[in-house]
Enzyme design. Structure first.
Site, PDB file in Angstrom:
ATOM      1  N   GLY A 123       0.687  -1.158   0.001  1.00  0.00           N
ATOM      2  CA  GLY A 123      -0.080   0.095   0.053  1.00  0.00           C
ATOM      3  C   GLY A 123       0.730   1.374  -0.090  1.00  0.00           C
ATOM      4  O   GLY A 123       0.574   2.236  -0.867  1.00  0.00           O
ATOM      5  N   ASP A 124       1.747   1.572   0.879  1.00  0.00           N
ATOM      6  CA  ASP A 124       2.653   2.659   0.852  1.00  0.00           C
ATOM      7  C   ASP A 124       3.406   2.800  -0.167  1.00  0.00           C
ATOM      8  O   ASP A 124       3.748   3.865  -0.897  1.00  0.00           O
ATOM      9  CB  ASP A 124       3.423   2.536   2.147  1.00  0.00           C
ATOM     10  CG  ASP A 124       3.004   2.365   3.370  1.00  0.00           C
ATOM     11  OD1 ASP A 124       1.878   3.367   3.692  1.00  0.00           O
ATOM     12  OD2 ASP A 124       3.495   1.928   4.358  1.00  0.00           O
ATOM     13  N   THR A 125       4.143   1.561  -0.780  1.00  0.00           N
ATOM     14  CA  THR A 125       4.732   1.762  -2.116  1.00  0.00           C
ATOM     15  C   THR A 125       4.048   1.979  -3.067  1.00  0.00           C
ATOM     16  O   THR A 125       4.548   2.946  -3.903  1.00  0.00           O
ATOM     17  CB  THR A 125       5.542   0.362  -2.352  1.00  0.00           C
ATOM     18  OG1 THR A 125       5.986  -0.321  -1.130  1.00  0.00           O
ATOM     19  CG2 THR A 125       6.289   0.187  -3.611  1.00  0.00           C
TER      20      THR A 125
ATOM     21  N   ALA B  89       3.555   5.886  -2.980  1.00  0.00           N
ATOM     22  CA  ALA B  89       4.623   6.393  -3.343  1.00  0.00           C
ATOM     23  C   ALA B  89       5.194   6.508  -4.893  1.00  0.00           C
ATOM     24  O   ALA B  89       5.589   7.423  -5.314  1.00  0.00           O
ATOM     25  CB  ALA B  89       5.965   5.695  -2.492  1.00  0.00           C
TER      26      ALA B  89
END
Length: 97
Positions: free
Chosen positions: A48-50, A53
């Protein structure tokens, strides 16, 4: 300017803290992992964070290109759950049907 948040700048969850794992669940990714007789599972990596970003980086590079062309600055806004939802492609409409 590049902003990345859990749920975006508007809406009912705008002031909540965002985490990749929660974004994966709200975006539907955790629902499609695992086995039908068990609770939703992680995908093996915290993606999710990747994804947020990655989309922020693409937006930033596009904004820099536009600034070179027009001289105008841009605002890039990404949200974790929206990034996860965007890679779900047709899985969400298929589930609704």
């Amino acid at each position: 300017m590049v902003r990345t948040s859990g749920y975006g700048q508007t809406g009912p969850y705008k002031s909540r803290a965002g985490f990749g794992s929660v974004g994966e669940a709200m975006g539907g990714l955790r629902f499609v992992n695992g086995f039908p007789d068990r609770p939703p599972a992680r995908s093996g990596v915290s993606i999710g964070d990747t994804l947020a970003a990655l989309f922020a980086t693409i937006g930033c590079l596009t904004a820099l290109h536009e600034r070179e062309r027009s001289g105008k600055g841009q605002v890039v806004d990404t949200a974790i759950y929206e990034s996860v939802c965007s890679v779900m492609e047709s899985i969400i409409p298929d589930y609704v049907l």
